[in-house]
Design a protein around this motif. Structure first.
Motif, short mmCIF file in Angstrom:
data_model
loop_
_atom_site.label_atom_id
_atom_site.label_comp_id
_atom_site.label_asym_id
_atom_site.label_seq_id
_atom_site.Cartn_x
_atom_site.Cartn_y
_atom_site.Cartn_z
N MET A 186 3.49 -1.86 -11.63
CA MET A 186 3.94 -0.53 -11.24
C MET A 186 4.10 0.39 -12.46
O MET A 186 3.92 1.60 -12.34
CB MET A 186 5.24 -0.61 -10.45
N LEU A 187 4.43 -0.16 -13.61
CA LEU A 187 4.50 0.64 -14.83
C LEU A 187 3.12 1.20 -15.19
O LEU A 187 2.97 2.39 -15.48
CB LEU A 187 5.07 -0.17 -15.98
N PHE A 232 -0.77 5.74 -14.93
CA PHE A 232 -2.05 6.28 -14.43
C PHE A 232 -1.81 7.47 -13.51
O PHE A 232 -2.50 8.49 -13.61
CB PHE A 232 -2.82 5.17 -13.70
N MET A 233 -0.83 7.37 -12.63
CA MET A 233 -0.54 8.48 -11.71
C MET A 233 -0.01 9.69 -12.46
O MET A 233 -0.29 10.83 -12.08
CB MET A 233 0.47 8.04 -10.64
N THR A 265 2.82 10.54 -5.16
CA THR A 265 3.69 11.68 -4.87
C THR A 265 5.04 11.57 -5.57
O THR A 265 5.91 12.40 -5.34
CB THR A 265 3.92 11.79 -3.35
N CYS A 266 5.22 10.55 -6.40
CA CYS A 266 6.46 10.33 -7.16
C CYS A 266 7.67 10.19 -6.25
O CYS A 266 8.73 10.73 -6.52
CB CYS A 266 6.68 11.46 -8.17
N VAL A 295 0.85 -1.20 0.00
CA VAL A 295 0.00 0.00 0.00
C VAL A 295 0.88 1.25 0.00
O VAL A 295 0.61 2.23 -0.71
CB VAL A 295 -0.97 0.00 1.20
N TYR A 296 1.96 1.21 0.77
CA TYR A 296 2.90 2.34 0.80
C TYR A 296 3.50 2.57 -0.59
O TYR A 296 3.59 3.70 -1.05
CB TYR A 296 4.00 2.08 1.83
N TRP A 297 3.90 1.50 -1.26
CA TRP A 297 4.45 1.63 -2.62
C TRP A 297 3.41 2.23 -3.57
O TRP A 297 3.73 3.08 -4.38
CB TRP A 297 4.87 0.27 -3.14
N SER A 298 2.19 1.76 -3.46
CA SER A 298 1.13 2.23 -4.35
C SER A 298 0.84 3.71 -4.13
O SER A 298 0.69 4.47 -5.08
CB SER A 298 -0.12 1.40 -4.12
N LEU A 299 0.76 4.14 -2.88
CA LEU A 299 0.47 5.55 -2.59
C LEU A 299 1.66 6.45 -2.83
O LEU A 299 1.50 7.63 -3.14
CB LEU A 299 -0.03 5.69 -1.15
#
Length: 127
Positions: A108-109, A114-115, A92-93, A84-88
């Protein structure tokens, strides 16, 4: 103590002599002003997408699910929280780790793309 003798004030080119005096609007501080560029449902959708990506990333990358080499923390609960930490952190890049499995890299790509779109739309809506 006449100020006009000590300092040169530029005179306006054209002056009617009228001055408009209005009461300044009362300032209201809202700590959630940063949420205004997007609708509430879009923020909920972004949060749900981050949680889904975290769960998929956990199942692909976690040592608890059979991955040999992973940067996720050991233990099921801590691994899920780390995912979850990686996703969030992609929002914030500020990614500080890299996925090891090809599935995790693809997840993650896609999530990073998407982000990137979300951050660009957020910045555009600020104007």
């Amino acid at each position: 103590a006449n100020r006009t003798e000590n300092v040169h004030f530029a005179m306006p080119y054209y002056s009617l002599g009228y001055v408009l005096v209005v009461k300044a609007p009362q300032q209201f501080f809202d700590p959630f002003t940063f949420l205004l560029p997007f609708d509430l449902w879009l923020w909920i959708g972004i949060l749900v997408e981050c949680i889904i990506v975290a769960l998929v990333f956990f199942f692909v990358e976690s040592p608890a699910c059979g991955a040999d080499d992973s940067d996720l923390v050991e233990g099921k609960v801590m691994s899920v929280l780390d995912a979850v930490y990686w996703s969030l952190s992609a929002l914030t890049c500020t990614l500080d780790k890299a996925p090891k499995a090809w599935g995790g890299k693809l997840v993650m790509l896609g999530h990073g793309w998407f982000m990137l779109i979300i951050i660009s739309a957020y910045t555009a809506n600020l104007a």
